[in-house]
Design an enzyme around this catalytic site. Structure first.
Site, short mmCIF file in Angstrom:
data_model
loop_
_atom_site.label_atom_id
_atom_site.label_comp_id
_atom_site.label_asym_id
_atom_site.label_seq_id
_atom_site.Cartn_x
_atom_site.Cartn_y
_atom_site.Cartn_z
N GLU A 75 0.47 7.81 5.59
CA GLU A 75 0.19 9.63 6.65
C GLU A 75 -0.63 9.43 6.65
OE1 GLU A 75 -0.53 11.06 2.28
OE2 GLU A 75 1.81 10.91 1.02
N HIS A 94 1.27 16.42 1.45
CA HIS A 94 0.55 15.44 0.37
C HIS A 94 -0.37 16.60 -0.56
CE1 HIS A 94 -1.35 11.66 -1.65
NE2 HIS A 94 -1.30 12.68 -2.03
#
Length: 139
Positions: A75, A94
């Site tokens: 990420e 997220h």
């Protein structure tokens, strides 16, 4: 296995697992292959729990109906990642924990910890062991 049975039974398989040595890659190609053709994999836990190349393959072959992913192994998700090109993959950044009461719950948690740290025991219901991280468990 019990995991494979659960994967085969669910129309929506929702993962909310932590990333630990025991869960890394737990949802591998074999587990994904057990899913129903109409099944949807939802991951709001940790990205490393899922074998992403196996999931990409299943989505490309339409072996499963789709995936809804809030977390990824890396990420932010790298530019050009295969997930971006899949019509049957819904992605968020997220943020699955951002609910209407997120800030209120966060402040309540902070205040509980602050009272405990300052020598009190919060509101007396949870004590000093409330919401602790167990580093040996990995979460």
């Amino acid at each position: 296995t019990e995991l494979h049975s659960a994967m085969a039974a669910g129309d929506f398989v929702v993962l909310s697992l932590p990333h630990t040595p025991q869960t890394e890659g737990l949802v591998d190609a074999a587990a994904v292959a057990c899913m129903k053709p109409g099944g949807v994999l939802v991951n709001v836990g940790r990205g490393a729990v899922v074998d992403e190349p196996a999931l990409v393959g299943a989505l490309r072959r339409d072996a499963i109906a789709g995936a809804a992913l809030d977390v990824f192994t890396v990420e932010p998700l790298p530019e050009g990642h295969a997930f971006y090109g899949l019509e049957n993959c819904l992605m968020s950044f997220h943020c699955a924990d951002l609910t209407d009461d997120y800030f209120e719950l966060t402040m309540d948690t902070f205040m509980q910890h602050a009272r405990t740290y300052a020598g009190g025991v919060g509101d007396g219901s949870e004590g000093a062991t409330w919401n602790l991280v167990d580093k040996s468990a990995g979460y």
